[in-house]
Enzyme design. Structure first.
Site, PDB file in Angstrom:
ATOM      1  N   HIS A   1      10.358   8.650  -0.733  1.00 14.01           N
ATOM      2  CA  HIS A   1       9.781   8.492  -1.859  1.00 14.01           C
ATOM      3  C   HIS A   1       9.963   9.751  -2.625  1.00 14.01           C
ATOM      4  O   HIS A   1       9.946   9.789  -3.760  1.00 14.01           O
ATOM      5  CB  HIS A   1       8.263   8.177  -1.650  1.00 14.01           C
ATOM      6  CG  HIS A   1       7.224   9.062  -0.989  1.00 14.01           C
ATOM      7  ND1 HIS A   1       7.382   9.539   0.341  1.00 14.01           N
ATOM      8  CD2 HIS A   1       6.447  10.094  -1.699  1.00 14.01           C
ATOM      9  CE1 HIS A   1       6.757  10.534   0.558  1.00 14.01           C
ATOM     10  NE2 HIS A   1       6.040  10.851  -0.476  1.00 14.01           N
TER      11      HIS A   1
ATOM     12  N   ASN B   1      -4.152  13.210  -0.859  1.00 11.05           N
ATOM     13  CA  ASN B   1      -2.691  12.815  -0.471  1.00 11.05           C
ATOM     14  C   ASN B   1      -2.138  14.118  -0.107  1.00 11.05           C
ATOM     15  O   ASN B   1      -0.869  14.310   0.200  1.00 11.05           O
ATOM     16  CB  ASN B   1      -1.892  12.359  -1.548  1.00 11.05           C
ATOM     17  CG  ASN B   1      -1.558  10.995  -1.627  1.00 11.05           C
ATOM     18  OD1 ASN B   1      -1.539  10.193  -0.330  1.00 11.05           O
ATOM     19  ND2 ASN B   1      -1.162  10.156  -2.486  1.00 11.05           N
TER      20      ASN B   1
ATOM     21  N   GLU C   1      12.540  21.683   0.236  1.00 12.57           N
ATOM     22  CA  GLU C   1      11.304  21.347  -0.248  1.00 12.57           C
ATOM     23  C   GLU C   1      10.802  22.340  -1.499  1.00 12.57           C
ATOM     24  O   GLU C   1       9.478  22.310  -1.911  1.00 12.57           O
ATOM     25  CB  GLU C   1      10.284  21.306   0.802  1.00 12.57           C
ATOM     26  CG  GLU C   1      10.619  20.349   1.899  1.00 12.57           C
ATOM     27  CD  GLU C   1      10.207  18.702   1.565  1.00 12.57           C
ATOM     28  OE1 GLU C   1       8.864  18.550   0.931  1.00 12.57           O
ATOM     29  OE2 GLU C   1      11.099  17.884   1.846  1.00 12.57           O
TER      30      GLU C   1
ATOM     31  N   HIS D   1       4.209  21.785   4.722  1.00  9.77           N
ATOM     32  CA  HIS D   1       4.823  22.901   3.872  1.00  9.77           C
ATOM     33  C   HIS D   1       4.153  24.247   4.366  1.00  9.77           C
ATOM     34  O   HIS D   1       2.823  24.354   4.603  1.00  9.77           O
ATOM     35  CB  HIS D   1       4.641  22.619   2.387  1.00  9.77           C
ATOM     36  CG  HIS D   1       5.349  21.406   1.891  1.00  9.77           C
ATOM     37  ND1 HIS D   1       4.926  20.687   1.078  1.00  9.77           N
ATOM     38  CD2 HIS D   1       6.450  21.135   2.159  1.00  9.77           C
ATOM     39  CE1 HIS D   1       5.575  19.620   0.882  1.00  9.77           C
ATOM     40  NE2 HIS D   1       6.779  20.046   1.441  1.00  9.77           N
TER      41      HIS D   1
ATOM     42  N   CYS E   1      -0.062  23.216  -4.564  1.00  8.02           N
ATOM     43  CA  CYS E   1       1.104  22.227  -4.540  1.00  8.02           C
ATOM     44  C   CYS E   1       1.182  21.711  -6.130  1.00  8.02           C
ATOM     45  O   CYS E   1       2.234  21.106  -6.287  1.00  8.02           O
ATOM     46  CB  CYS E   1       0.617  20.980  -3.815  1.00  8.02           C
ATOM     47  SG  CYS E   1      -0.038  21.505  -2.094  1.00  8.02           S
TER      48      CYS E   1
ATOM     49  N   ALA F   1      -0.641   5.528  -0.362  1.00  4.89           N
ATOM     50  CA  ALA F   1       0.297   4.562   0.511  1.00  4.89           C
ATOM     51  C   ALA F   1       0.548   5.164   1.649  1.00  4.89           C
ATOM     52  O   ALA F   1       1.319   4.469   2.563  1.00  4.89           O
ATOM     53  CB  ALA F   1       1.756   4.320  -0.446  1.00  4.89           C
TER      54      ALA F   1
END
Ligand code: SUG
Length: 440
Positions: free
Chosen positions: A137, A358, A174, A242, A364, A19
């Protein structure tokens, strides 16, 4: 007492889609609107977990979150039946609907920060779920993540759960994506590296210095064993949203790009002072550019200490995405690193392309939790994998997931029902009771 590192990977949810929600994450922006394959994504993730287990490593997982997140849609003013809300959101605010549909909890390096018991003043394992305030999100994840972590690590004799940091972006956090731990062995006291950012010229910094400091304080870490390091703006603006996109720490090794930190000489000096055993392995920019790093996710590798019975004592393996193998400069640098005299002696390339598109590589997709044998025995065993449990999850994926999903499919209320039915089946499989918001 023996300590082991457990990698808790995110089980990729049935709504995995592209998205384009993450500003500053180049892969997310590039693939916006593309068709995803949630089934393949989840199976690639499970295959990566299996590959780590085949090395003799301990593997756990965190379940996906319930998406679309109906409660958030309701909080944003949509009303009526769940079907009606999806229809209204699709008509009037499709971007909000996409946010409520993101399967981004798969990237469990962002689930939270963990401090293992050898490092904390009270000798317990501390967890702080990340507030993920930088992206709407992702901010939706924090509350359910906190619930998941408490569910898996419920025994208060061993585990301490802090709430996500307050204050939204003022304390933007994060999680472990900007945190690393150096140690001589998993069970010995470690030195914690907290990397924060300052906004670049192009992209915003997600991790705030005061958030890192608050997490370290809450986790009762010794200030003599913590290092706070500013990320370089060059790395941030090149797409390192990140720090784990440009560096990884494991055991005695810090493996990173030379342009990761704002002031590398000062950072390395403090690291060497606090962790004299540290071995810093840098990729020079003239061999591997930041652009190569961000495209290939070289440093988003899992750097894994192999168990004594599966390799020489202290030997490490790099688990990399196939994108790193496909880039000749990166592959050459990996080979050179393996050939040199350092603990990194093995490489494994895994295909996690659905997640990579993504902006999420192997590192991750996992949250590292170092546990003693006693602590591991106190954790919920449904979430610690063996071959039989992986096989059951694969059957669940194959039963419930689509192999094609485009952003337009999110508008169909039938897809909501399908996704939530999958989550209902998962909670039954894992004996979780009425766990998710939509079940309560
Ligand atoms: O937060 N992508 C995630 C990727 C997270 C990677 N994690 C680590 N580096 N540890 C993010 O940017 C994209 C979703 C979308 O665009 O549909 C996304 O959320």
């Amino acid at each position: 007492m023996t300590y082991n590192e457990y990698n808790f990977d995110g089980l990729i949810g049935p709504t995995h889609n592209y998205a384009g929600l993450s500003f500053g994450n180049i892969a997310s922006a590039t693939n916006a609107g593309a068709t995803s394959n949630p089934r393949e994504a989840a199976l690639q993730g499970l295959a990566k977990m299996r590959a780590a287990m085949a090395l003799g490593l301990k593997q756990g997982f965190l379940p996906p979150q319930d998406r679309p997140h109906i409660r958030t849609l309701r909080a944003l003013g949509f009303a009526g039946t769940d079907r009606r809300m999806i229809e209204r959101a699709a008509e009037t605010a499709p971007e909000l609907l996409a946010n409520c549909y993101a399967a981004s909890s798969m990237w469990t390096a962002n689930a939270g920060t963990v401090a293992p018991s050898p490092d904390t003043e009270d000798g317990k394992v501390h967890f702080t779920p990340a507030n993920l305030a930088a992206n709407f999100h992702r901010s939706i994840e924090a509350e359910t993540t906190a619930r998941v972590l408490r569910h898996i690590f419920s025994n208060e004799d061993y585990f301490v759960h802090h709430p996500p940091l307050p204050g939204g972006e003022h304390f933007g956090d994060e999680g472990a994506a900007n945190h690393g731990r150096l140690c001589e062995s998993h069970g010995e006291g470690g030195v914690h590296l907290f990397v924060y950012g300052k906004d670049g010229d192009k992209f915003p910094a997600r991790q705030k210095q005061r958030a890192s400091e608050a997490v370290a304080r809450g986790h009762l870490l010794d200030p003599e064993k913590t290092v706070f390091i500013e990320q370089s703006k060059t790395a941030l603006d090149a797409g390192a949203f990140h720090n784990d996109v440009v560096g990884v720490a494991n055991g005695t090794v810090l493996f990173l790009h030379e342009q990761s930190f704002a002031d590398p000489a000062a950072a390395y000096a403090e690291i060497r002072k606090k962790a004299p055993f540290a071995e810093i392995i840098e990729a020079p920019a003239d061999k591997v550019s930041l652009e190569d790093c961000i495209k290939s996710y070289l440093f988003n590798s899992q750097l894994l200490t192999l168990p004594a019975d599966n390799g020489a004592e202290g030997e490490m393996a790099l688990l990399l995405p196939t994108e790193s193998e496909d880039n000749p400069r990166v592959k050459a640098f990996v080979e050179e690193t393996l050939a040199r005299n350092n603990p990194i002696n093995r490489v494994i390339y895994k295909n996690v392309r659905e997640s990579m598109r993504n902006g999420g590589g192997p590192a991750c997709l996992r949250l590292r939790v170092v546990l003693s044998e006693r602590e591991a025995a106190a954790a919920n065993s449904h979430f610690i994998l063996d071959e039989k449990k992986i096989a059951k999850l694969e059957v669940w994926v194959k039963t419930h997931y689509r192999d094609r999903l485009s952003p337009a499919d999110l508008k169909d209320p039938a897809f909501m029902e399908e996704s939530l039915a999958a989550m209902d089946a998962l909670t039954a499989l894992l004996n979780m009771g009425a766990f998710y918001d939509f079940q309560r």
